[in-house]
Write a protein that holds these residues in place. Structure first.
Motif, mmCIF file in Angstrom:
data_model
loop_
_atom_site.group_PDB
_atom_site.id
_atom_site.type_symbol
_atom_site.label_atom_id
_atom_site.label_comp_id
_atom_site.label_asym_id
_atom_site.label_seq_id
_atom_site.Cartn_x
_atom_site.Cartn_y
_atom_site.Cartn_z
ATOM 1 N N GLY B 101 0.811 -1.209 0.000
ATOM 2 C CA GLY B 101 0.000 0.000 0.000
ATOM 3 C C GLY B 101 0.838 1.249 0.000
ATOM 4 N N LEU B 102 2.118 1.147 -0.313
ATOM 5 C CA LEU B 102 2.973 2.329 -0.329
ATOM 6 C C LEU B 102 4.110 2.115 -1.324
ATOM 7 C CD1 LEU B 102 2.918 5.004 1.285
ATOM 8 C CD2 LEU B 102 4.621 4.046 2.777
ATOM 9 N N GLN D 149 4.352 6.171 10.955
ATOM 10 C CA GLN D 149 3.653 7.449 10.796
ATOM 11 C C GLN D 149 3.734 7.936 9.350
ATOM 12 O OE1 GLN D 149 5.011 10.111 13.895
ATOM 13 N NE2 GLN D 149 4.387 8.667 15.464
ATOM 14 N N VAL D 150 4.882 7.702 8.731
ATOM 15 C CA VAL D 150 5.006 8.023 7.305
ATOM 16 C C VAL D 150 3.951 7.227 6.536
ATOM 17 C CG1 VAL D 150 6.506 7.901 5.283
ATOM 18 C CG2 VAL D 150 7.478 8.452 7.509
ATOM 19 N N TYR D 151 3.857 5.952 6.888
ATOM 20 C CA TYR D 151 2.904 5.068 6.222
ATOM 21 C C TYR D 151 1.483 5.606 6.342
ATOM 22 C CZ TYR D 151 0.519 0.890 4.755
ATOM 23 O OH TYR D 151 -0.272 0.020 4.064
ATOM 24 N N LEU D 152 1.156 5.990 7.576
ATOM 25 C CA LEU D 152 -0.186 6.476 7.881
ATOM 26 C C LEU D 152 -0.548 7.663 6.997
ATOM 27 C CD1 LEU D 152 -2.186 5.586 9.976
ATOM 28 C CD2 LEU D 152 -1.299 7.296 11.517
ATOM 29 N N LEU D 153 0.384 8.602 6.881
ATOM 30 C CA LEU D 153 0.118 9.816 6.112
ATOM 31 C C LEU D 153 0.046 9.536 4.619
ATOM 32 C CD1 LEU D 153 2.347 12.527 7.807
ATOM 33 C CD2 LEU D 153 -0.109 12.652 7.406
ATOM 34 N N MET D 154 0.953 8.683 4.150
ATOM 35 C CA MET D 154 1.123 8.546 2.705
ATOM 36 C C MET D 154 0.235 7.487 2.072
ATOM 37 S SD MET D 154 3.133 10.873 1.958
ATOM 38 C CE MET D 154 3.741 12.058 3.120
ATOM 39 N N SER D 155 -0.095 6.446 2.823
ATOM 40 C CA SER D 155 -0.785 5.340 2.145
ATOM 41 C C SER D 155 -2.192 5.732 1.717
ATOM 42 C CB SER D 155 -0.812 4.090 3.019
ATOM 43 O OG SER D 155 -1.615 4.313 4.137
#
Lengths: 204, 283, 267, 263
Positions: B101-102, D149-155
């Protein structure tokens, strides 16, 4: 034994480190996505509502107030960055909504249709109280929804205090919107399979 | 008693938290390591749950009550997670949710595990290209994962699982969205994998008989049969409602039993070839 | 029994170079399989056959009536579609309500609705699960449920998109029997599938697509008799043919093991 | 990291705005916004609008920014109308059209707010149009933001297209099952359920599966290789400290003004 967030990195951001499980980390983007879609569908059906907090409601119900608050916050930040920059500041409102839903749900105020009615009023109040100062600062008190602003203009025209006028404008819209969202969230939550509810509850 | 050279289940039972009835009920079986184990069974048999136990997903991530024991080599997915997890690859039934997912590109997606494992950036590129070549994804490396077809997505999911060189590879219905040619290529590739214990759930009974060393049949949470495909297919109980490979169906119709064991009918092309040669030369 | 007539059809998705292009195709048999590789245009053809999207050019007629001109009710009674992924069709609180949903848009007689639901659920073996949440069912059960929702409406034409996919063997048998029964009772069944063994054993007629064009139309025996179009459509022949070729170097067409046995045990 | 940039660097030429790191761009947007709130002179405000507009025009203009501008211009117009007519400080008439009088004070007030909004839109637009999602993600990680946190913002940005795809499929499937025409508000809301329920369950199911795979794939691993940023940025540390310092001054001045009001 639950997988907890391990982060040994020496980080500059550690001041706002929030303990998030991986389940919540993947739930939040999904909730933000649902906010987007719900908002787009409401616009498509020409509903006089936003519905843009449906995902935030569900995230709060499934994984607690923190998850809801973060969903709301990120929703407005991303929405602000991509579509409407000013809406970023309403992130504070969304945090309030997320927390309110989470607490109300936890206390059993989403158990039946009657209680949802009360919840919707409380959430609308929370949202209005936070949004009104923002409306005044950025838009001189308007909300940007035509018929709400018509009420606002009429009240201002009758020399009613700008704060009261803005509050009324926002509250009328919020009440309608939060009723719709609260009942949709209530109906949808009832339909979720038990394994799904358990999973997010376990991994909070 | 402990044998570190095998995969063994010992009175293994599992009940999900939201459920009252056990999904897996008292499974006991053992197989040497580095074999291919095929799992078949109908819905509600417990195939996916067994995969989850073997990957340590239950009870670590999805909660429930696990009794008995599960041991793979010198480790147990229940007791030795996350060390065990480092050496295990898993492919989910739904390839869409296998993605991080990224990732902007297929290459990024495959690199994700390696980054997480702290592999050096210089090594990553080389390993990504190798794995992509193995699963015929080289042409797609710079494409967005969203642009892939269902079959390509399943191959990507497999690539992400094997790029870390796992000792154990668990595949839950990995070919459901592949077309016939892609499926054939996949099983041919599977045969070439060495030094890995592979557990594969699939409906492709013909391919399973060709590739698997062991076949397990699950029925309503019970392990009702296990052994070589030849043994298992020749001793089916109609109540299990399990289909047989076409080689077997043909041999039964034509009455071509195995030459060495006339009570058994062949389940692979090679077995069929041998018994047909014998039958033809006899006539 | 209906006749589907497709003429001079062109369809292209916005921002894509894929084009479905069918000059002339008539589907007049009761059991027809549509085969082809991923991206050959099978699903696009299905979407057009539902009448919910319109081709840029050409038309589809069902019994000489233009599909585009059907009212929503006529369309529901004419065409029923069972999608590949059952989860995208389900949303009601119980299995029973799920089956009732489309039906109650056409019928108002409560008793008739009840009887129809009962029958539909029984024919896919889901009677016992009628009060369950559809999202608690297993994948094969969900798929059978979506079939029941269409059975309840009883349209003339059934479109099945990959019906065998993600079904276990007993459900596959059940669906096969159901499809054959539908065909015998005057309905038309059109199925998209990758499963050549199933096509060979079940379908008297087939249509093969490749790169948006029809590359074959006729009986399976003819299709499998020449390797070229099979290859062009990105497909493999039925497994029994592969066995015959690899073990006996026998390149004749066989559809099923029974077919093989009949041809060989006679001698 | 090599593989990540490979395609990007081949196709994208290096522009001047690529050497400014994402955080500096964001801080700049914040600084300009706060400055506009500090200023009350319309000429200065217009100056700031021009500065931010120049930044935007020197980089790239996206459709999203144009949408945001057109939406806010409409709101600013209604703001001028409402404030010009009804603002409580209105005393000096500005123009009279068909016996409706707009007052100077209200119009000025609305214009002031309007310029601030344009400044926000332009400066945020500059940030958005000149960085990519993966650039932001790598940069944030490289400056020490925890990966989850990067994941949270970007995904979110990656999930949206997937949800949209699912939505299209579901809308088609439900249409094939027949959906009655909806007229009243309640009916319209009810017609959302057949779409929203499968969509939400599917989306959450994918979240569950994704959270499982992320854990299997070592998402939480402490030994994660930190990706190196995509470009060599120009003095990022200095820029950050400088802008944060300026922002602090602006906030300090504002606070002092509020406090001295009370004294």
């Amino acid at each position: 034994m639950k997988a907890k967030n391990i982060n040994n990195q020496d980080s500059r951001f550690s001041t706002w480190k929030i303990h998030l499980t991986v389940a919540t980390t993947t739930l939040i983007p999904a909730a933000v996505g649902i906010n987007y879609i719900a908002k787009a569908l409401a616009e498509g059906l020409k509903l006089p509502l936003w519905l843009g907090s449906l995902g935030t409601f569900l995230a709060s119900m499934l994984a607690g107030p923190t998850a809801g608050a973060i969903s709301g916050f990120i929703n407005n930040v991303i929405y602000g960055l991509t579509l409407s920059p000013v809406s970023t500041v309403y992130a504070i409102t969304s945090i309030g909504i997320g927390i309110a839903v989470g607490i109300l749900f936890h206390r059993g105020w989403f158990q039946n249709a009657k209680r949802v009615f009360v919840s919707a009023i409380i959430i609308a109040l929370v949202s209005t109280i936070i949004s009104t100062p923002l409306n005044v600062i950025f838009w001189g008190g308007q909300t940007g929804v035509a018929w709400g602003d018509a009420i606002f203009a009429t009240m201002i025209g009758n020399h009613i205090n700008i704060w009261l006028a803005s509050f009324t404008d926002e509250f009328v819209l919020d009440l309608l919107d939060k009723f719709a969202v609260a009942y949709l969230a209530f109906l949808i939550y009832r339909q979720l399979p038990q394994r799904m509810i358990n999973y997010f509850k376990d991994n909070q | 008693m402990a044998n570190y050279q095998q995969l063994s289940l010992n009175h293994l039972s599992f009940t999900y938290q939201h459920d009252r009835n056990p999904v897996l009920d008292d499974l006991t079986v053992s197989v040497p390591l580095n074999r291919i184990i095929g799992i078949i069974g109908n819905h509600h048999a417990g195939k996916t749950t067994l995969c989850r136990v073997l990957a340590g997903i239950v009870p670590q991530i999805i909660s429930g009550k696990l009794t008995g024991d599960c041991q793979i080599g010198d480790q147990s997915p229940v007791r030795d997670w996350p060390a065990y997890n480092q050496q295990t690859g898993f492919v989910l039934q739904d390839p869409h949710s296998q993605l991080s997912g990224l990732a902007d590109t297929v290459a990024d997606e495959i690199a994700f595990d390696l980054l997480n494992h702290g592999v050096k950036e210089t090594d990553i590129q080389q390993r990504v290209t190798t794995v992509a070549a193995q699963l015929q994804l080289t042409a797609q490396l710079q494409q967005s994962p969203d642009s892939l077809s269902g079959g390509q997505l399943q191959r990507l999911a497999i690539a992400t699982a094997i790029v870390t060189h796992p000792n154990v590879l668990i595949l839950d219905d990995p070919t459901s969205e592949m077309d016939p040619q892609g499926r054939r290529d996949f099983f041919n590739w599977l045969k070439t994998v060495t030094h890995t214990t592979i557990v594969i759930v699939s409906n492709e009974i013909d391919e399973l008989c060709e590739t698997a060393d062991e076949l397990w049949i699950l029925e309503k949470g019970h392990l009702v049969s296990h052994g070589t495909p030849l043994q298992v297919m020749n001793h089916l109980n109609p109540e299990w409602q399990v289909t047989t490979p076409m080689v077997y169906q043909l041999a039964r119709l034509m009455n071509w039993p195995l030459a060495i064991k006339p009570t058994l009918f062949p389940v692979t092309l090679n077995q069929l070839r041998r018994c047909v040669n014998v039958n033809h030369s006899n006539q | 029994m209906s006749i589907i007539q497709i003429s001079d059809l062109r369809y292209q998705y916005p921002a894509s170079d894929f084009q479905l292009s069918i000059n002339q195709l008539s589907i007049a048999d009761s059991l027809v399989a549509i085969v082809g590789q991923n991206g050959a245009g099978k699903s696009t053809l299905f979407k057009l056959l539902t009448g919910l999207i319109q081709p840029q050019k050409g038309e589809i007629n069902i019994n000489q009536q233009n599909l585009a001109r059907l009212t929503p009710e006529e369309r529901l009674r004419t065409i029923g579609i069972i999608f590949q992924d059952p989860s995208s069709q389900l949303f009601n609180a119980t299995v029973e309500k799920e089956v009732a949903w489309s039906l109650s848009q056409l019928e108002s007689d409560a008793e008739l609705i009840q009887a129809t639901i009962k029958k539909a659920l029984a024919s896919v073996g889901l009677t016992k699960l009628k009060d369950q949440n559809p999202f608690d069912l297993s994948l094969p059960e969900k798929k059978l449920l979506t079939i029941a929702t269409v059975l309840a409406i009883n349209p003339q034409i059934y479109l099945f998109d990959e019906p065998m996919m993600s079904l276990d063997w007993p459900s596959q048998r059940l669906v096969t029997v159901l499809i054959q029964h539908l065909a015998q009772t005057g309905h038309q069944v059109i199925a998209i599938t990758h499963d050549m063994d199933w096509v060979a054993a079940t379908f008297p007629k087939m249509v093969a697509l490749a790169a948006g064009n029809v590359v074959f139309e006729g009986v399976p025996t003819n299709f499998f008799s020449c390797p070229e179009p099979v290859k062009k459509a990105g497909l493999l022949p039925p497994r029994i043919m592969t066995i015959a070729q690899e073990v006996f170097n026998d390149h004749q067409v066989y559809l099923t093991p029974q077919d093989y046995a009949e041809k060989h045990l006679v001698h | 990291m090599d593989i990540r940039n490979h395609s990007l660097q081949k196709t994208v030429r290096l522009h001047w705005y690529n050497v400014i790191d994402p955080v500096t761009k964001l801080l700049l947007a914040l600084f300009l916004t706060l400055l506009s709130f500090q200023l009350t002179d319309l000429y200065f405000e217009v100056g700031l609008v021009l500065i931010s507009l120049t930044l935007l025009l020197l980089s790239r203009l996206s459709v999203a920014t144009l949408h945001a501008v057109s939406f806010s211009l409409f709101l600013i117009a209604t703001m001028i109308l409402i404030q010009g007519l009804f603002n409580s400080h209105n005393t000096h008439p500005l123009v009279t059209i068909l016996s409706i009088t707009l007052y100077q004070e209200g119009v000025l007030y609305a214009l002031n707010m309007g310029t601030r909004i344009l400044i926000i839109i332009f400066s945020i637009g500059f940030f958005m149009n000149t960085t990519t999602i993966s650039e932001n993600a790598t940069y944030l990680e490289s400056v020490g933001m925890p990966y989850n946190q990067v994941y949270l913002l970007m995904s979110v940005c990656y999930i949206l297209p997937q949800i949209q795809q699912n939505l299209n499929k579901i809308q088609f499937a439900e249409k094939a099952r027949g959906i009655n025409l909806q007229r009243t508000l309640i009916q319209k809301l009810q017609s959302l359920l057949p779409i929203m329920i499968p969509l939400i369950i599917k989306t959450f199911d994918q979240s569950i599966n994704r959270s499982i795979t992320l854990q299997l794939r070592g998402f939480n691993s402490p030994e994660r290789t930190i990706a190196t940023p995509m470009y060599h940025y120009f003095k990022p540390k200095f820029n950050h400290y400088f802008l944060v310092f300026m922002i602090m001054i602006l906030i300090g001045v504002k606070l002092w003004q509020i406090i001295s009001n009370f004294l």
